[in-house]
Design a protein around this motif. Sequence first.
Motif, PDB file in Angstrom:
ATOM      1  N   ALA A  60       4.636  -4.925  -3.281  1.00  0.00           N
ATOM      2  CA  ALA A  60       4.326  -4.955  -1.855  1.00  0.00           C
ATOM      3  C   ALA A  60       2.978  -4.289  -1.631  1.00  0.00           C
ATOM      4  CB  ALA A  60       5.403  -4.233  -1.051  1.00  0.00           C
ATOM      5  N   VAL A  61       2.111  -4.964  -0.897  1.00  0.00           N
ATOM      6  CA  VAL A  61       0.873  -4.338  -0.432  1.00  0.00           C
ATOM      7  C   VAL A  61       0.747  -4.673   1.046  1.00  0.00           C
ATOM      8  CG1 VAL A  61      -0.573  -6.333  -1.112  1.00  0.00           C
ATOM      9  CG2 VAL A  61      -1.609  -4.068  -0.797  1.00  0.00           C
ATOM     10  N   CYS A  62       0.533  -3.629   1.857  1.00  0.00           N
ATOM     11  CA  CYS A  62       0.486  -3.854   3.300  1.00  0.00           C
ATOM     12  C   CYS A  62      -0.631  -3.030   3.924  1.00  0.00           C
ATOM     13  CB  CYS A  62       1.826  -3.544   3.959  1.00  0.00           C
ATOM     14  SG  CYS A  62       2.275  -1.795   3.989  1.00  0.00           S
ATOM     15  N   ALA A  63      -1.022  -3.424   5.118  1.00  0.00           N
ATOM     16  CA  ALA A  63      -2.073  -2.719   5.845  1.00  0.00           C
ATOM     17  C   ALA A  63      -1.735  -2.642   7.323  1.00  0.00           C
ATOM     18  CB  ALA A  63      -3.414  -3.429   5.656  1.00  0.00           C
ATOM     19  N   PHE A  64      -1.867  -1.453   7.883  1.00  0.00           N
ATOM     20  CA  PHE A  64      -1.852  -1.253   9.328  1.00  0.00           C
ATOM     21  C   PHE A  64      -3.296  -1.040   9.762  1.00  0.00           C
ATOM     22  CE2 PHE A  64       2.455  -0.034   8.234  1.00  0.00           C
ATOM     23  CZ  PHE A  64       3.218  -0.441   9.319  1.00  0.00           C
ATOM     24  N   ILE A  65      -3.745  -1.823  10.730  1.00  0.00           N
ATOM     25  CA  ILE A  65      -5.114  -1.675  11.218  1.00  0.00           C
ATOM     26  C   ILE A  65      -5.063  -1.227  12.672  1.00  0.00           C
ATOM     27  CG2 ILE A  65      -7.324  -2.822  11.614  1.00  0.00           C
ATOM     28  CD1 ILE A  65      -6.620  -4.777   9.399  1.00  0.00           C
ATOM     29  N   SER A  66      -5.526  -0.011  12.916  1.00  0.00           N
ATOM     30  CA  SER A  66      -5.599   0.545  14.264  1.00  0.00           C
ATOM     31  C   SER A  66      -7.045   0.434  14.743  1.00  0.00           C
ATOM     32  CB  SER A  66      -5.158   2.010  14.248  1.00  0.00           C
ATOM     33  OG  SER A  66      -6.171   2.837  13.707  1.00  0.00           O
ATOM     34  N   PRO A  67      -7.317   0.779  15.989  1.00  0.00           N
ATOM     35  CA  PRO A  67      -8.706   0.696  16.468  1.00  0.00           C
ATOM     36  C   PRO A  67      -9.676   1.547  15.651  1.00  0.00           C
ATOM     37  CG  PRO A  67      -7.211   0.845  18.319  1.00  0.00           C
ATOM     38  CD  PRO A  67      -6.388   1.069  17.095  1.00  0.00           C
ATOM     39  N   LYS A  68      -9.191   2.611  15.022  1.00  0.00           N
ATOM     40  CA  LYS A  68     -10.089   3.527  14.318  1.00  0.00           C
ATOM     41  C   LYS A  68      -9.894   3.565  12.803  1.00  0.00           C
ATOM     42  CE  LYS A  68     -10.726   6.734  18.203  1.00  0.00           C
ATOM     43  NZ  LYS A  68     -10.624   8.153  18.651  1.00  0.00           N
ATOM     44  N   ASN A  69      -8.704   3.202  12.342  1.00  0.00           N
ATOM     45  CA  ASN A  69      -8.396   3.381  10.927  1.00  0.00           C
ATOM     46  C   ASN A  69      -7.758   2.152  10.295  1.00  0.00           C
ATOM     47  OD1 ASN A  69      -7.545   6.380  12.260  1.00  0.00           O
ATOM     48  ND2 ASN A  69      -8.979   6.446  10.548  1.00  0.00           N
ATOM     49  N   ILE A  70      -7.789   2.132   8.955  1.00  0.00           N
ATOM     50  CA  ILE A  70      -7.067   1.145   8.166  1.00  0.00           C
ATOM     51  C   ILE A  70      -6.159   1.915   7.220  1.00  0.00           C
ATOM     52  CG2 ILE A  70      -7.234  -0.810   6.582  1.00  0.00           C
ATOM     53  CD1 ILE A  70     -10.162  -1.126   7.477  1.00  0.00           C
ATOM     54  N   TYR A  71      -4.857   1.747   7.382  1.00  0.00           N
ATOM     55  CA  TYR A  71      -3.869   2.377   6.503  1.00  0.00           C
ATOM     56  C   TYR A  71      -3.376   1.319   5.527  1.00  0.00           C
ATOM     57  CZ  TYR A  71      -3.688   5.870  10.265  1.00  0.00           C
ATOM     58  OH  TYR A  71      -4.006   6.816  11.208  1.00  0.00           O
ATOM     59  N   ILE A  72      -3.519   1.598   4.233  1.00  0.00           N
ATOM     60  CA  ILE A  72      -3.142   0.625   3.213  1.00  0.00           C
ATOM     61  C   ILE A  72      -2.120   1.247   2.274  1.00  0.00           C
ATOM     62  CG2 ILE A  72      -3.947  -0.793   1.282  1.00  0.00           C
ATOM     63  CD1 ILE A  72      -6.682  -0.883   2.691  1.00  0.00           C
ATOM     64  N   ALA A  73      -1.032   0.534   2.028  1.00  0.00           N
ATOM     65  CA  ALA A  73       0.017   1.009   1.121  1.00  0.00           C
ATOM     66  C   ALA A  73       0.254  -0.028   0.034  1.00  0.00           C
ATOM     67  CB  ALA A  73       1.310   1.274   1.886  1.00  0.00           C
ATOM     68  N   ASN A  74       0.398   0.462  -1.201  1.00  0.00           N
ATOM     69  CA  ASN A  74       0.586  -0.445  -2.329  1.00  0.00           C
ATOM     70  C   ASN A  74       1.703   0.047  -3.229  1.00  0.00           C
ATOM     71  OD1 ASN A  74      -0.087  -2.607  -4.145  1.00  0.00           O
ATOM     72  ND2 ASN A  74      -0.940  -1.049  -5.495  1.00  0.00           N
ATOM     73  N   PRO A 117     -17.304  -4.669  -2.379  1.00  0.00           N
ATOM     74  CA  PRO A 117     -15.939  -4.129  -2.355  1.00  0.00           C
ATOM     75  C   PRO A 117     -15.994  -2.604  -2.440  1.00  0.00           C
ATOM     76  CG  PRO A 117     -16.440  -4.993  -4.533  1.00  0.00           C
ATOM     77  CD  PRO A 117     -17.637  -5.297  -3.670  1.00  0.00           C
ATOM     78  N   ILE A 118     -15.825  -1.936  -1.306  1.00  0.00           N
ATOM     79  CA  ILE A 118     -15.994  -0.480  -1.287  1.00  0.00           C
ATOM     80  C   ILE A 118     -14.669   0.266  -1.458  1.00  0.00           C
ATOM     81  CG2 ILE A 118     -18.118  -0.567   0.046  1.00  0.00           C
ATOM     82  CD1 ILE A 118     -15.124   0.578   1.895  1.00  0.00           C
ATOM     83  N   PHE A 119     -13.567  -0.471  -1.461  1.00  0.00           N
ATOM     84  CA  PHE A 119     -12.260   0.158  -1.678  1.00  0.00           C
ATOM     85  C   PHE A 119     -11.301  -0.846  -2.295  1.00  0.00           C
ATOM     86  CE2 PHE A 119      -7.871   0.402  -0.272  1.00  0.00           C
ATOM     87  CZ  PHE A 119      -7.505   1.617  -0.821  1.00  0.00           C
ATOM     88  N   SER A 120     -10.463  -0.357  -3.202  1.00  0.00           N
ATOM     89  CA  SER A 120      -9.409  -1.178  -3.791  1.00  0.00           C
ATOM     90  C   SER A 120      -8.207  -0.302  -4.091  1.00  0.00           C
ATOM     91  CB  SER A 120      -9.905  -1.831  -5.087  1.00  0.00           C
ATOM     92  OG  SER A 120      -8.850  -2.445  -5.794  1.00  0.00           O
ATOM     93  N   THR A 121      -7.021  -0.863  -3.908  1.00  0.00           N
ATOM     94  CA  THR A 121      -5.818  -0.152  -4.339  1.00  0.00           C
ATOM     95  C   THR A 121      -5.742  -0.174  -5.866  1.00  0.00           C
ATOM     96  OG1 THR A 121      -4.540  -2.207  -4.102  1.00  0.00           O
ATOM     97  CG2 THR A 121      -4.506  -0.665  -2.251  1.00  0.00           C
ATOM     98  N   PRO A 125      10.016   2.911  -6.107  1.00  0.00           N
ATOM     99  CA  PRO A 125       9.672   2.183  -4.889  1.00  0.00           C
ATOM    100  C   PRO A 125       8.609   2.912  -4.065  1.00  0.00           C
ATOM    101  CG  PRO A 125      11.628   3.483  -4.487  1.00  0.00           C
ATOM    102  CD  PRO A 125      11.223   3.756  -5.922  1.00  0.00           C
ATOM    103  N   GLU A 126       8.045   3.968  -4.618  1.00  0.00           N
ATOM    104  CA  GLU A 126       7.112   4.804  -3.858  1.00  0.00           C
ATOM    105  C   GLU A 126       5.755   4.119  -3.694  1.00  0.00           C
ATOM    106  OE1 GLU A 126       5.630   9.435  -3.694  1.00  0.00           O
ATOM    107  OE2 GLU A 126       6.163   8.572  -5.637  1.00  0.00           O
ATOM    108  N   PRO A 127       5.265   3.984  -2.468  1.00  0.00           N
ATOM    109  CA  PRO A 127       3.947   3.389  -2.262  1.00  0.00           C
ATOM    110  C   PRO A 127       2.842   4.424  -2.457  1.00  0.00           C
ATOM    111  CG  PRO A 127       4.870   3.966  -0.145  1.00  0.00           C
ATOM    112  CD  PRO A 127       5.921   4.335  -1.184  1.00  0.00           C
ATOM    113  N   GLU A 128       1.705   3.952  -2.889  1.00  0.00           N
ATOM    114  CA  GLU A 128       0.497   4.774  -2.883  1.00  0.00           C
ATOM    115  C   GLU A 128      -0.248   4.419  -1.597  1.00  0.00           C
ATOM    116  OE1 GLU A 128      -2.741   6.264  -6.225  1.00  0.00           O
ATOM    117  OE2 GLU A 128      -1.718   4.331  -6.483  1.00  0.00           O
ATOM    118  N   ILE A 129      -0.580   5.422  -0.799  1.00  0.00           N
ATOM    119  CA  ILE A 129      -1.073   5.181   0.558  1.00  0.00           C
ATOM    120  C   ILE A 129      -2.501   5.705   0.702  1.00  0.00           C
ATOM    121  CG2 ILE A 129      -0.639   5.556   3.017  1.00  0.00           C
ATOM    122  CD1 ILE A 129       2.322   6.121   2.172  1.00  0.00           C
ATOM    123  N   PHE A 130      -3.334   4.920   1.341  1.00  0.00           N
ATOM    124  CA  PHE A 130      -4.743   5.246   1.531  1.00  0.00           C
ATOM    125  C   PHE A 130      -5.121   5.080   3.001  1.00  0.00           C
ATOM    126  CE2 PHE A 130      -3.875   3.168  -2.470  1.00  0.00           C
ATOM    127  CZ  PHE A 130      -4.452   3.988  -3.426  1.00  0.00           C
TER     128      PHE A 130
END
Length: 348
Positions: free
Chosen positions: A122-136, A150-154, A210-215
């Motif tokens: 599972a890889v997911c992203a929450f995009i808010s007006p100010k931030n991008i939360y990415i979990a993998n 590409p300035i960021f990658s999980t 099942p633990e995600p790595e979150i950025f």
Amino acid sequence: MGAFLDTPKTDKYNEHGEGNGLKYGVASMQGWRLEMEDAHRAITGLECGLHDWSYFAVFDGHAGALVSAHSSEHLLECIMQTDEFKAEDVINGIHSGFLSLDDKMRTLPEMCDGTDKSGSTAVCAFISPKNIYIANCGDSRAVLCRSGNPIFSTRDHKPVLPSEKERIQKAGGNVHIQRVNGLLAVSRALGDYEYKNVEGRGPCEQLVSPEPEIFVRDRDDEHDEFLVLACDGIWDVMTNEDLCDFIHSRLLITDDLETVTNQVIDTCLYKGSRDNMSIVLITFPGAPKPNPEARKKEAELDMFIERTIRDIVTQEEVKEDFEFMTLLHMLIDRGIPNLPPGGGLPAK
């Protein structure tokens, strides 16, 4: 998990939408695999007062499609229902939501009676007006492209990673042929409960976690171009740089994101991907825009390739049983210039 069809299934599922200043396109293809086990989710505008937030996810199932399908339907609600997320602690809310979903799925009838042993990355992203939360969790991957790079990658969770291998061994397992107990190619996943039964160890200390790595990344509306979420069927044959270069070049040709994502999947198929393929492409306001010069160059390239092919197939030595792969090799030998960056001839 390793069986293949005689010919790939190339029918595509597509989806697109926009909201909150974002646009997205989705493409998925079964490809050479016997079954389609990928799933995804794309929502612009969340409930509970988060109308200016968006959520995107890709799930890559293995040994069946139950966990990937169930996760695509329920991961978001599991995250948003956590006390942490409700208290605006997004990172811990995502973490708790993943563990909660994994715990709940264990009670599904198919899991309880042992008829289903599937799992899913599972890889997911929450995009808010100010931030991008990415979990993998697993080896699907998210890549953020800013100013053409590409300035960021999980990080792909593979059993050979030292920290992953250490956890596996502490749980009584081993890493053989780069797989958990010689069988599973990912070290973190939802489902896969046969690897999560070590007594005395918590959910994140099992053979498979099942633990995600979150950025978290701050948004840069001027320079952020796009975010890609994709399963390993894409990353098996394209690097982060390749994919960012290719998508950037396609966005100069068209703003139809379904077309762009379809081109990515077709290119990966011709590059040799044998897996299911799914991609979610999210563009930001700073994404490249189509321009006449790029379209002109693309049209000239298409015409050049067509002329070259006509020249090859009208040569006297070409027989009636002349094969497509032979043609491709002849085109490669001719060194066609100005091919799409990151895609090359397979993109054509």
